[in-house]
Design an enzyme around this catalytic site. Sequence first.
Site, PDB file in Angstrom:
ATOM      1  N   ASP A   1      39.878  62.707  57.460  1.00 59.51           N
ATOM      2  CA  ASP A   1      40.152  64.088  57.110  1.00 59.51           C
ATOM      3  C   ASP A   1      41.450  64.096  56.299  1.00 59.51           C
ATOM      4  O   ASP A   1      42.146  63.087  56.177  1.00 59.51           O
ATOM      5  CB  ASP A   1      40.252  64.980  58.357  1.00 59.51           C
ATOM      6  CG  ASP A   1      40.033  66.466  58.016  1.00 59.51           C
ATOM      7  OD1 ASP A   1      40.097  66.824  56.813  1.00 59.51           O
ATOM      8  OD2 ASP A   1      39.817  67.276  58.930  1.00 59.51           O
TER       9      ASP A   1
HETATM   10  C1  NOJ Z   1      40.633  69.645  56.248  1.00 58.53           C
HETATM   11  C2  NOJ Z   1      39.495  70.094  57.110  1.00 58.53           C
HETATM   12  O1  NOJ Z   1      39.754  69.770  58.456  1.00 58.53           O
HETATM   13  C3  NOJ Z   1      38.156  69.510  56.704  1.00 58.53           C
HETATM   14  O2  NOJ Z   1      37.158  70.142  57.441  1.00 58.53           O
HETATM   15  C4  NOJ Z   1      37.929  69.641  55.242  1.00 58.53           C
HETATM   16  O3  NOJ Z   1      36.682  69.096  54.895  1.00 58.53           O
HETATM   17  C5  NOJ Z   1      39.054  68.964  54.485  1.00 58.53           C
HETATM   18  N1  NOJ Z   1      40.307  69.583  54.832  1.00 58.53           N
HETATM   19  C6  NOJ Z   1      38.870  69.018  52.973  1.00 58.53           C
HETATM   20  O4  NOJ Z   1      39.055  70.286  52.499  1.00 58.53           O
END
Ligand code: NOJ
Length: 752
Positions: free
Chosen positions: A285
Amino acid sequence: MKLTRLSLVLSAGLFMLITSSCDKGKSVTDGAEAKADRLVAQMTLDEKIGQMSQLDLGYFMDPEQLKQAVREGRCGSLLNFLGVEQVNEIQRIAVEESRLGIPLIIGRDVIHGYRTVFPIPLGMAASWNPEAVRKAFRISAVEASSDGIKWTFAPMIDITWDPRWGRIAEGCGEDPYLASTLAAAMVKGIQGDSLTDPTALAACAKHYVGYGFAEAGRDYNTTYIPEPLLRNVVLKPFHAAKEAGAQTFMSAFNDLNGIPTSGNRFTLKKILREEWGFDGFVVSDWASVTEMVNHGFAEDDKQAAEIAINAGVEMEMATTSYYANIKALLDEKKITMEQIDDAVRDILKVKYRLGLFDNPYTDPEAGKRILDPSFLDHARTVARQSAVLLKNEDAALPLSEDKIASVAVIGPLADAPRDQLGTWCFDGRAENSVTPLKAIRDLLGDKKVNYVQALAYSRDKSKANFSAAVAAARRSDAVLFFGGEEWILSGEGQSRGEINMPGAQTELLEALAATGKPVILVIMAGRPLAIGREIELSDAVLYAWHAGTMAGPAITDLLFGKESPSGKLPVTFVKGAGQIPFYYYRNNTGRPASDETWTPFDSIPTVNPQSSLGYRTFHLDYGYTPLLPFGYGLSYTTFKYSDLTLSSQVMKIDGTLTVRARVTNTGNMDADEIVQFYVRDRVGSITRPIKELKGYNRLRISRGETTDVEFTLTAADLAFFNGRGEVTEPGKFDVWIGPSSEEGLHADFILE
Ligand code: NOJ
């Protein structure tokens, strides 16, 4: 009476229906592995590190820097990079100007629609309709791919028990079975029938894993999940996503039992790779690799990269610890070239499977179907099927457009085009939303609609416009109050400590109820709110969630009886935040409570022996039941369940058991009913839940008609992880077929 017969093997069966036609990830037989191998053999270390790095456009201060990085093969993927022309140009540089011509993969969060926005995933889960959900994700993929996107960070399939957690909006609720069937449907919709189809995106099952168990529902917080709970509940939808062919997984932000999930070999290597045989790739993530420093699990970014690579995180999102440290880590023998090659091979395999090497560009004509009328029509259907009728006293609903002289439309969400789209909606546009106010005016004509917004937004505490709202109510036949939460109050980083209706909405509702006019409350929110008082104040309550672009027409269809509400709660509604967690598949405890053992708070005598309250598991103030149970939802018609039968009283462990019932539409309207099938394992080697969903079916039943429904169990459906392994234990089981987790026809059988 017409009798229709329906024979479906559900439980494992429904799930297989969805997954069997899927592109199962194709493993070694699809040629991608060999092609990737050949390419890896030609790559420099810099090029390999490039493939393992996913950068956000914002990282590059200057677009020329980005182009140069791509030219030099120092970047394998971009996120938040959009637009056909831009994407085609950067792709051209990757394909034509980089040494090996490896295409980029462009990722984006397309969580519940791209330009056509569907209800938030929690809302879609309330439809209990995997096929409708599959189609919604297919439409999202068609729209998103037309903008150059080839990979979406969806489905989000974190089980949670905590409505304070803002990201409850993005998932499928509390139940592992429902979430698993929907996870498979979402993957199938995103990836389509063939990954090489230009409209197919790679799916990304996230957030692996346990993120929804953030302590206190505070986003990003620590999680502790014992292995039986992890395997019996939290991992189930992820396994389903993998089985449905999800090409990528995202490691999460949270630490799990002390080990950050982006550095967790147990979940990433042992479970995902060794046990499940996942052969796509794992992306971190956003910054979850370097955040292991904050977690206190790595000294610095370099050690964070070492831990993540050793755990199996193959692509780093947004941060550059791989980029900066892989060479040194190799020199110091903290990681091996074999690990790097494996990671790059996995990433390239997915690029091959997506057909990116053969067809790296996006057709500029592809966008013509954005907001296609058929897409909007489906968004309306899904929004309609997602709404849950919580109360309908004296048949306050549906309203009759012919009989009603005028309605008062009141509240902060009646005409809030952005709010109705919900969280995680990067690309949906408020200007495309059709609000309830617009849809009701379209239906009744402006003259019959007395609109007073009264509160400018959900947190507004001003009572300045209450009198205008009350006056509008007085001159109308009925009040339609559109309340709930603004979109910004749920989603990532938007956790709440209290989950009540914000602002002065409840007071406004009190003022409206005092007029004596029928009050219909429509709630548009990103989480289950604690709305006991608001339910009391209203004659009817429709829980519509943040229902997307077509929220207005869908809600209007239901309010005016074009269709009956049919959604069922995918999550337990609690009476207040203090009751969290409360989920239907809880254990019985040694001291279950009942009406006989609970004394309502205000009836507790002031002079009383300590034992008089029963020594049972309840709260003195909340009691022992939730506000509304999982699976609950009313209809404009009524359904009668009858004739529960079992194919046998004894099920052999290598055999099956079929449970049948009849469902009759005893009311006045054709409608859908979501028939639910629950099981209880009476005695186990670990304590077992009081009920577990093992099958469901959304059925259309015409008024007066009876439908037979059946569910077939196998031993695999009764298996669970007991801390030592997966077991199916002989003994007595209960079964129920019914309309919710708290009602239904009951029988039992013996497994031997
Ligand atoms: C953080 C989020 O937790 C995740 O769900 C997302 O896909 C990513 N950012 C990218 O935007």
